[in-house]
Every structure is written in structure tokens, then in C-alpha cells.
Design a protein around this motif. Sequence first.
Motif, mmCIF file in Angstrom:
data_model
loop_
_atom_site.group_PDB
_atom_site.id
_atom_site.type_symbol
_atom_site.label_atom_id
_atom_site.label_comp_id
_atom_site.label_asym_id
_atom_site.label_seq_id
_atom_site.Cartn_x
_atom_site.Cartn_y
_atom_site.Cartn_z
ATOM 1 N N HIS A 115 0.829 -1.214 0.000
ATOM 2 C CA HIS A 115 0.000 0.000 0.000
ATOM 3 C C HIS A 115 0.865 1.266 0.000
ATOM 4 O O HIS A 115 0.469 2.278 -0.595
ATOM 5 C CB HIS A 115 -0.975 -0.017 1.179
ATOM 6 N N ALA A 116 2.037 1.185 0.637
ATOM 7 C CA ALA A 116 2.942 2.337 0.607
ATOM 8 C C ALA A 116 3.412 2.572 -0.824
ATOM 9 O O ALA A 116 3.438 3.705 -1.320
ATOM 10 C CB ALA A 116 4.137 2.081 1.515
ATOM 11 N N PHE A 117 3.720 1.498 -1.509
ATOM 12 C CA PHE A 117 4.130 1.546 -2.913
ATOM 13 C C PHE A 117 3.082 2.290 -3.743
ATOM 14 O O PHE A 117 3.383 3.140 -4.584
ATOM 15 C CB PHE A 117 4.267 0.092 -3.383
ATOM 16 N N SER A 118 1.842 1.960 -3.445
ATOM 17 C CA SER A 118 0.725 2.573 -4.150
ATOM 18 C C SER A 118 0.686 4.084 -3.880
ATOM 19 O O SER A 118 0.488 4.894 -4.795
ATOM 20 C CB SER A 118 -0.526 1.873 -3.633
ATOM 21 N N ILE A 119 0.938 4.451 -2.622
ATOM 22 C CA ILE A 119 0.937 5.881 -2.261
ATOM 23 C C ILE A 119 2.048 6.627 -3.005
ATOM 24 O O ILE A 119 1.855 7.744 -3.478
ATOM 25 C CB ILE A 119 1.118 6.040 -0.730
ATOM 26 N N TYR A 120 3.213 5.968 -3.143
ATOM 27 C CA TYR A 120 4.346 6.632 -3.796
ATOM 28 C C TYR A 120 4.037 6.983 -5.254
ATOM 29 O O TYR A 120 4.661 7.868 -5.824
ATOM 30 C CB TYR A 120 5.607 5.750 -3.755
#
Length: 450
Positions: free
Chosen positions: A306-311
Amino acid sequence: MKESRDRGFLLQIATVNSKTAKEGQRASAMAARKRGASKQPPPPTESHPKTSESAATSTDPQITPSKPSKIIFFSSIFFLPYLYLIFYHYRIETELKKSILINASLSFAGFFITLMMIPVASRYVLKRNLFGYDINKKGTPQGLVKVPESLGIAVGIVFLVVAILFQYFNFTSDSNWLVEYNAALASICFMILLGFVDDVLDIPWRVKLLLPSIAALPLLMAYAGHTTIMIPKPLVQYIGTEILDLGWIYKLYMGLLAVFCTNSINIHAGINGLEVGQTVVIAFAILIHNIMQIGASSNPETKQAHAFSIYLVQPLLATSLALLSYNWYPSSVFVGDTYTYFAGMTMAVVGILGHYSETLLIFFLPQIINFLLSLPQLAGIIPCPRHRLPRFDPGTGLLTGTKDGTLVNVSLRIFGRRSEKSLCILLLILQGVGCCFCFFLRWILTGWYK
Ligand code: UD1
Ligand code: MG
């Protein structure tokens, strides 16, 4: 006051147009392309050249952002709950929070760079006769203005620079994520290229539909994540397993998702601000969803996904907001298929790699409805004109829904005739309601469905 600002803006556009007119004639190769040739009858009338001539004497043409302050104001209202979730509501690890904030700072810089780049890029695209006429202003002086087209190219470039630079601040060289992150960027970059190719060459519809499946190849080939899906609890007793490995079918599904997300944004369009507006609403919902998942999960892999998605979504949102400040009614630039494909592909990629494609599809509810309404025309059962836009009445300035199967037309038929701006706001509110419905559905189904 607002009207005079709009008029002032049109004058500036006219300046650009007049300066580029001579070069435009020379660049006839491009001139014949889709924007000039396929759109509307040749524009010059008595009033237009007059405006151009008087403005032509001024200095270097400049396209100023029409509404950046409004955009910043409205988006900050939406960013407040996001910041609240990050800083207060959830206890997120400092390292992760730091990465998200670095990415947010880079995206913020991307917002201003995009704001500065769009007027410059507008001059260049106009020089090469890459423009469109605003169909929903046909019959008014605004309908005669050559609106620079394909400004998604500026947004896409800034997005890529931000996303590439961010790796320096977050990933170590042996990170597994680095492979997928760069594969995702390659797919997005490929999509921007193909979108721009489409804008310049005006590729036929049925070929155009397939472009995203080509652009998705870098991601599909590099994807080394799992290809399993969790079976919804109510179905487990029928299928006999909780987890099902789909193998290559999973990759096929990923490719189809990319095709759907890109094209569905592209065909829910044609109203000033709608292409970018819908992206902004969905991107914002994706951000909230990601932060909720990071906050609620204790699994590091889920958090990382999900962090990847935010980036990727933060830079998308920031650069799109800059574009929206030029594309909001009355549009001073058009986004082109470069943007619609780029935005659709970015959202598909984050949905795939963040493993929340079902949620993503519910965020795309208006696009799904628009796609279903469009099916008879897309399939060729009913004739499909080049533009399936409402009918504009220059006398009243209102739009009336036509029989073409689009959500834009159906909304006009249901809610009555209205101005282009209010129609766009209505459609964006519907998009927002769809996203809220998705959060509600997830809340209701948690624990019961999966
Ligand atoms: C898709 C839609 C088409 C719709 C078009 C509008 C299908 C199958 N295709 O085609 O029906 O008309 O998008 O983007 O559903 N334009 C405006 N106002 C705007 C935005 C665009 O008048 O706010 C016009 C301009 O002339 C602009 C052109 O639409 O140049 C861009 O159309 P393009 O993106 O090339 O159309 P498609 O994506 O092929
Ligand atoms: Mg388009």
C-alpha cells in the motif's frame, strides 16, 4: 469579475493562436492531423481575427493558470482528512511516514513545476498545430479558440521525474520492490508514449483500445508477485479452497484491468475538467484507502504494497491538480489521450501491485456504468459518431443530452439541461459518492466477505 478574468484568459490564448498561426500553416503536415482536421469547421469569423490582431502586438504569449488558488483551496480541504489519518488516527512507523512525507514533498514540488510547464508546453503544441476546438462552446467566440491539446505530456513527464527521483530516498539497491516499481514506471512511460502517438496520429478506435495491453507488457513480464486470489468466504464451501492460484490467468486479468482503466477514463470525457476531475477524485479515494490499510494492517508486506501505491498516487494527484487548474471550465488546455491513458494506467498499476483491484473497480463505478452504456456503440451495434457529446445551445449556454450512450448524456436526461460547469461538478459529485459507497461496502463486508 470572473467573466472578465475568463475573457482576459481567452485573449491570452488568442495571442498564442495568432502567433502560431503562420507557423501553423507551414507545419501543414501536423495541421491535417486529428485536432485541426477532424474536429470542427475552419474557425475564422469576423470577431476572432480581430481579437487575434489586437493581441498579436503584445509581447511573448503567456497562458496563465486560470484557477490555481481555487484548486489549492479545494484540494486542501480534501487533504486534511488524509493528514489526520497519517499523523493522528493511525500509528504508522516513523520510517514509513518519513517516506510518505518525502514523496509528498516531491509531489508538491511536481505540482508547481507542472503549473509552470503547461504554458510553455502549450506554446509548443500550438506551434505544431496540436489543438482542438471546444465542442461544447460551438457557436460562441470561445468555440473558435484553438485550445492546446495533449497537455498530458507535461504532466506525465513531471510525474515520471518525481517517481524516478523518489527511489533515491526510499529504496535500497537490493530491494525487491525496485524491480516492480521500475517495471510499473516502464509501463506508465510506455502508455504516455502510446497516448501521445494516438494524439498525434489519431489511431482508429478498435486499435486504440488495445494500446494499453501493449503498454502493460513491462509490468506483466516483470511481475514476480503472487498470482493467487482469496476466495470470498461465502464461496469457499463451493470452491473447496480459501486461496486459488490463477497462474497465467492472473496476468491476463492484470492486462485486462489496464485496458479497462485507461479506456474507461478516456471515454468518460468531453466536458471541461471531467477527465482530470474524475482522476483526482479516484486518486484521492485511493490515497485514503491505502492509508487505512496501512494503519489497520500488521503485515509488513501488505503495508509495503500500500505504501508503494501511495508513492505513485501522490505524484499523480499533485500533477493532475496542476493540470486541473488549466483544464477546469473554461478549459485553457485539453489533456489529450496522453493524459487519460497515463492516468488510467497509473491507477491500474497501483491497484494491481497493491492487490486491491476489486476496490479499485468499485472506485471506477461511474466509469463502469459509462462503459456499459457505451457497449452497443463500441461494439458497432449502434452507429458510433466520432464525438458522443451533448448538444450545446449557444443561446442559453446549456447542454442537452443526446441519444448517444454515455453517462454524460444520461445524466443530462435524468437531471435536466444544465451548463457545462455544473454538469462537470455533478459528475464529479457522483464520482465522489461512488467512492464513499465503496468505503461503506468495504466496511459492511469486512469479516464476512474476505
Ligand atoms: C472520446 C469519446 C468521444 C468524446 C471524446 C471527448 C468514445 C467512444 N469516445 O474519444 O465520444 O467526444 O472522448 O474527449 O466515447 N473536447 C471538448 N471539450 C473537452 C474535452 C475534449 O470539446 O472538455 C473535444 C476537443 O475537440 C478535443 C477532443 O474532444 O480536441 C478530444 O477528443 P479525443 O480525446 O481525441 O477523443 P477520443 O478519446 O477518441
Ligand atoms: Mg480522449
